[in-house]
Design a protein around this motif. Structure first.
Motif, PDB file in Angstrom:
ATOM      1  N   GLN A 129      15.003  52.921  44.169  1.00 28.28           N
ATOM      2  CA  GLN A 129      14.245  51.718  43.825  1.00 28.28           C
ATOM      3  C   GLN A 129      12.970  52.074  43.068  1.00 28.28           C
ATOM      4  OE1 GLN A 129      14.156  49.732  47.834  1.00 28.28           O
ATOM      5  NE2 GLN A 129      14.561  47.924  46.595  1.00 28.28           N
ATOM      6  N   ARG A 130      12.304  53.132  43.502  1.00 29.12           N
ATOM      7  CA  ARG A 130      11.071  53.539  42.824  1.00 29.12           C
ATOM      8  C   ARG A 130      11.342  53.882  41.361  1.00 29.12           C
ATOM      9  NH1 ARG A 130       8.107  58.213  41.662  1.00 29.12           N
ATOM     10  NH2 ARG A 130       9.631  59.603  42.621  1.00 29.12           N
ATOM     11  N   HIS A 131      12.424  54.626  41.123  1.00 30.70           N
ATOM     12  CA  HIS A 131      12.762  55.000  39.750  1.00 30.70           C
ATOM     13  C   HIS A 131      13.166  53.771  38.931  1.00 30.70           C
ATOM     14  CE1 HIS A 131      12.229  59.252  40.335  1.00 30.70           C
ATOM     15  NE2 HIS A 131      13.056  59.261  41.353  1.00 30.70           N
ATOM     16  N   GLU A 132      13.848  52.827  39.575  1.00 31.03           N
ATOM     17  CA  GLU A 132      14.204  51.594  38.880  1.00 31.03           C
ATOM     18  C   GLU A 132      12.949  50.823  38.484  1.00 31.03           C
ATOM     19  OE1 GLU A 132      16.695  47.405  39.561  1.00 31.03           O
ATOM     20  OE2 GLU A 132      16.625  48.905  41.168  1.00 31.03           O
ATOM     21  N   LEU A 133      11.990  50.728  39.411  1.00 27.01           N
ATOM     22  CA  LEU A 133      10.750  50.017  39.113  1.00 27.01           C
ATOM     23  C   LEU A 133       9.967  50.711  38.010  1.00 27.01           C
ATOM     24  CD1 LEU A 133       8.716  47.781  39.672  1.00 27.01           C
ATOM     25  CD2 LEU A 133       7.779  49.191  41.528  1.00 27.01           C
ATOM     26  N   LEU A 134       9.928  52.039  38.036  1.00 28.56           N
ATOM     27  CA  LEU A 134       9.232  52.779  36.987  1.00 28.56           C
ATOM     28  C   LEU A 134       9.853  52.502  35.620  1.00 28.56           C
ATOM     29  CD1 LEU A 134       8.570  56.264  38.639  1.00 28.56           C
ATOM     30  CD2 LEU A 134       6.853  54.620  37.872  1.00 28.56           C
ATOM     31  N   ASP A 135      11.173  52.502  35.551  1.00 23.89           N
ATOM     32  CA  ASP A 135      11.844  52.268  34.271  1.00 23.89           C
ATOM     33  C   ASP A 135      11.597  50.847  33.776  1.00 23.89           C
ATOM     34  OD1 ASP A 135      13.736  53.124  32.142  1.00 23.89           O
ATOM     35  OD2 ASP A 135      14.978  51.531  32.988  1.00 23.89           O
ATOM     36  N   LEU A 136      11.662  49.878  34.682  1.00 24.95           N
ATOM     37  CA  LEU A 136      11.394  48.491  34.298  1.00 24.95           C
ATOM     38  C   LEU A 136       9.947  48.326  33.825  1.00 24.95           C
ATOM     39  CD1 LEU A 136      13.243  46.640  37.197  1.00 24.95           C
ATOM     40  CD2 LEU A 136      13.838  46.515  34.767  1.00 24.95           C
ATOM     41  N   THR A 137       9.025  48.979  34.533  1.00 26.68           N
ATOM     42  CA  THR A 137       7.614  48.894  34.159  1.00 26.68           C
ATOM     43  C   THR A 137       7.388  49.491  32.773  1.00 26.68           C
ATOM     44  OG1 THR A 137       6.949  49.011  36.482  1.00 26.68           O
ATOM     45  CG2 THR A 137       5.265  49.517  34.844  1.00 26.68           C
ATOM     46  N   ARG A 138       8.028  50.622  32.517  1.00 30.28           N
ATOM     47  CA  ARG A 138       7.931  51.230  31.181  1.00 30.28           C
ATOM     48  C   ARG A 138       8.410  50.242  30.114  1.00 30.28           C
ATOM     49  NH1 ARG A 138      11.545  52.845  27.945  1.00 30.28           N
ATOM     50  NH2 ARG A 138      13.182  52.795  29.537  1.00 30.28           N
ATOM     51  N   GLN A 139       9.528  49.577  30.369  1.00 30.97           N
ATOM     52  CA  GLN A 139      10.059  48.614  29.400  1.00 30.97           C
ATOM     53  C   GLN A 139       9.089  47.452  29.168  1.00 30.97           C
ATOM     54  OE1 GLN A 139      14.301  47.496  29.891  1.00 30.97           O
ATOM     55  NE2 GLN A 139      14.386  49.057  31.480  1.00 30.97           N
ATOM     56  N   VAL A 140       8.495  46.963  30.261  1.00 30.95           N
ATOM     57  CA  VAL A 140       7.552  45.844  30.144  1.00 30.95           C
ATOM     58  C   VAL A 140       6.343  46.252  29.315  1.00 30.95           C
ATOM     59  CG1 VAL A 140       5.953  44.389  31.453  1.00 30.95           C
ATOM     60  CG2 VAL A 140       8.288  44.720  32.287  1.00 30.95           C
ATOM     61  N   ILE A 141       5.810  47.444  29.579  1.00 37.18           N
ATOM     62  CA  ILE A 141       4.625  47.922  28.857  1.00 37.18           C
ATOM     63  C   ILE A 141       4.941  48.154  27.387  1.00 37.18           C
ATOM     64  CG2 ILE A 141       3.021  49.869  28.629  1.00 37.18           C
ATOM     65  CD1 ILE A 141       3.167  50.124  31.719  1.00 37.18           C
ATOM     66  N   GLU A 142       6.036  48.843  27.116  1.00 40.04           N
ATOM     67  CA  GLU A 142       6.372  49.166  25.730  1.00 40.04           C
ATOM     68  C   GLU A 142       6.741  47.911  24.943  1.00 40.04           C
ATOM     69  OE1 GLU A 142       9.363  52.188  26.010  1.00 40.04           O
ATOM     70  OE2 GLU A 142       7.885  53.782  26.401  1.00 40.04           O
ATOM     71  N   ARG A 143       7.318  46.918  25.601  1.00 38.98           N
ATOM     72  CA  ARG A 143       7.641  45.647  24.938  1.00 38.98           C
ATOM     73  C   ARG A 143       6.360  44.936  24.502  1.00 38.98           C
ATOM     74  NH1 ARG A 143       8.838  40.433  27.431  1.00 38.98           N
ATOM     75  NH2 ARG A 143      10.012  39.126  25.983  1.00 38.98           N
ATOM     76  N   ALA A 144       5.366  44.928  25.389  1.00 35.70           N
ATOM     77  CA  ALA A 144       4.087  44.293  25.043  1.00 35.70           C
ATOM     78  C   ALA A 144       3.399  45.060  23.914  1.00 35.70           C
ATOM     79  CB  ALA A 144       3.192  44.224  26.270  1.00 35.70           C
ATOM     80  N   GLN A 145       3.539  46.389  23.917  1.00 37.06           N
ATOM     81  CA  GLN A 145       2.959  47.191  22.837  1.00 37.06           C
ATOM     82  C   GLN A 145       3.689  46.929  21.520  1.00 37.06           C
ATOM     83  OE1 GLN A 145       3.335  51.064  24.729  1.00 37.06           O
ATOM     84  NE2 GLN A 145       1.125  51.128  25.169  1.00 37.06           N
ATOM     85  N   ASP A 146       5.018  46.832  21.578  1.00 38.27           N
ATOM     86  CA  ASP A 146       5.803  46.588  20.366  1.00 38.27           C
ATOM     87  C   ASP A 146       5.490  45.224  19.760  1.00 38.27           C
ATOM     88  OD1 ASP A 146       7.012  49.040  20.642  1.00 38.27           O
ATOM     89  OD2 ASP A 146       8.851  48.256  21.568  1.00 38.27           O
ATOM     90  N   GLN A 147       5.158  44.242  20.593  1.00 38.09           N
ATOM     91  CA  GLN A 147       4.792  42.916  20.096  1.00 38.09           C
ATOM     92  C   GLN A 147       3.325  42.852  19.645  1.00 38.09           C
ATOM     93  OE1 GLN A 147       5.821  39.524  22.499  1.00 38.09           O
ATOM     94  NE2 GLN A 147       7.982  40.090  22.663  1.00 38.09           N
ATOM     95  N   GLY A 148       2.624  43.980  19.753  1.00 41.28           N
ATOM     96  CA  GLY A 148       1.240  44.018  19.312  1.00 41.28           C
ATOM     97  C   GLY A 148       0.274  43.308  20.239  1.00 41.28           C
ATOM     98  N   ARG A 149       0.670  43.083  21.491  1.00 42.06           N
ATOM     99  CA  ARG A 149      -0.188  42.372  22.437  1.00 42.06           C
ATOM    100  C   ARG A 149      -0.962  43.324  23.351  1.00 42.06           C
ATOM    101  NH1 ARG A 149       1.280  37.279  23.297  1.00 42.06           N
ATOM    102  NH2 ARG A 149      -0.919  37.067  23.855  1.00 42.06           N
ATOM    103  N   LEU A 150      -0.475  44.552  23.465  1.00 41.58           N
ATOM    104  CA  LEU A 150      -1.075  45.552  24.351  1.00 41.58           C
ATOM    105  C   LEU A 150      -1.412  46.787  23.531  1.00 41.58           C
ATOM    106  CD1 LEU A 150      -1.658  46.645  27.283  1.00 41.58           C
ATOM    107  CD2 LEU A 150       0.751  47.311  27.370  1.00 41.58           C
ATOM    108  N   ARG A 151      -2.610  47.320  23.705  1.00 41.76           N
ATOM    109  CA  ARG A 151      -3.040  48.463  22.895  1.00 41.76           C
ATOM    110  C   ARG A 151      -2.043  49.612  23.009  1.00 41.76           C
ATOM    111  NH1 ARG A 151      -8.873  50.119  25.129  1.00 41.76           N
ATOM    112  NH2 ARG A 151      -8.318  52.042  24.062  1.00 41.76           N
ATOM    113  N   ARG A 152      -1.815  50.261  21.866  1.00 45.24           N
ATOM    114  CA  ARG A 152      -0.776  51.272  21.756  1.00 45.24           C
ATOM    115  C   ARG A 152      -1.299  52.699  21.925  1.00 45.24           C
ATOM    116  NH1 ARG A 152       3.933  49.316  19.284  1.00 45.24           N
ATOM    117  NH2 ARG A 152       4.475  51.470  18.773  1.00 45.24           N
TER     118      ARG A 152
END
Length: 197
Positions: A129-152
């Motif tokens: 579960q921890r690894h699943e949460l880490l992977d999902l969190t990475r996706q959420v962060i990188e998605r926000a960065q790709d949309q230019g909403r979160l500093r890269r």
């Protein structure tokens, strides 16, 4: 004349009584509160008192302490994984990110000391579960960065580590932290500093 109760088919699970299910939920909720406030060394007697049940109920449900810790950790991680999936489903990547970031920060603040015990106390199920949460969190962060909403300029792991910052507020020059406002203020400042617009 008493009717005999139908025999349970061999290998079939015995139905769980409604009161037993309620007690199990109360014990788990109480364990979460007690572990969050006291730590991993909380006693079964404290958990039973918090749940309003006899200590024997706690022991029957969780004969081994590691079983109880694993149940607490799985319960918390299940909630966070659900939040992460919802965050990925948001059209607005920043809204999804800030929701997950806030929940992770609250989890860290309310469960100080548990994060470092995920694999040690939870076993394979919690580790997965921890690894699943880490992977999902990475996706959420990188998605926000790709949309230019979160500093890269920050790697996703560094963004994730920032969720622990509000929980580490301590005394500065004799000024004690304000538990009522300090955490919320620190979280607001962090999110403002991460946002690009």
């Amino acid at each position: 004349m008493n009717k005999e109760r139908p025999a349970t088919p061999q290998g079939a699970a015995m139905p769980v009584r409604a009161d037993a299910q309620r007690n199990a939920a109360r014990v788990l909720a109480a364990a979460r509160r007690a572990v969050a406030s006291t730590g991993l060394d909380v006693s079964y007697h404290e958990i039973a008192r918090e749940a309003g049940v006899g200590v024997g109920t706690v022991y029957r449900r969780y004969p081994e302490r590691d079983q109880l810790m694993a149940a607490v950790l799985r319960d918390i991680l299940t909630e966070l994984i659900s939040t992460a999936h919802q965050a990925l489903g948001c059209d607005d990547a920043w809204e999804g990110f800030s929701s997950l970031f806030t929940d992770l920060a609250l989890y860290t603040a309310q469960n100080a000391g548990l994060s470092g015990s995920l694999d040690q106390h939870g076993g394979p199920a919690v580790a997965q579960q921890r690894h699943e949460l880490l992977d999902l969190t990475r996706q959420v962060i990188e998605r926000a960065q790709d949309q230019g909403r979160l500093r890269r300029d920050l790697p996703w792991k560094e963004v994730l580590r920032l969720t622990g910052a509000p929980a580490t507020q301590g005394c500065v020059l004799g000024l004690e932290p304000d538990p009522a406002h300090g955490h919320h203020l620190a979280l607001t400042v962090l999110l403002d500093g991460l946002r690009t617009d």
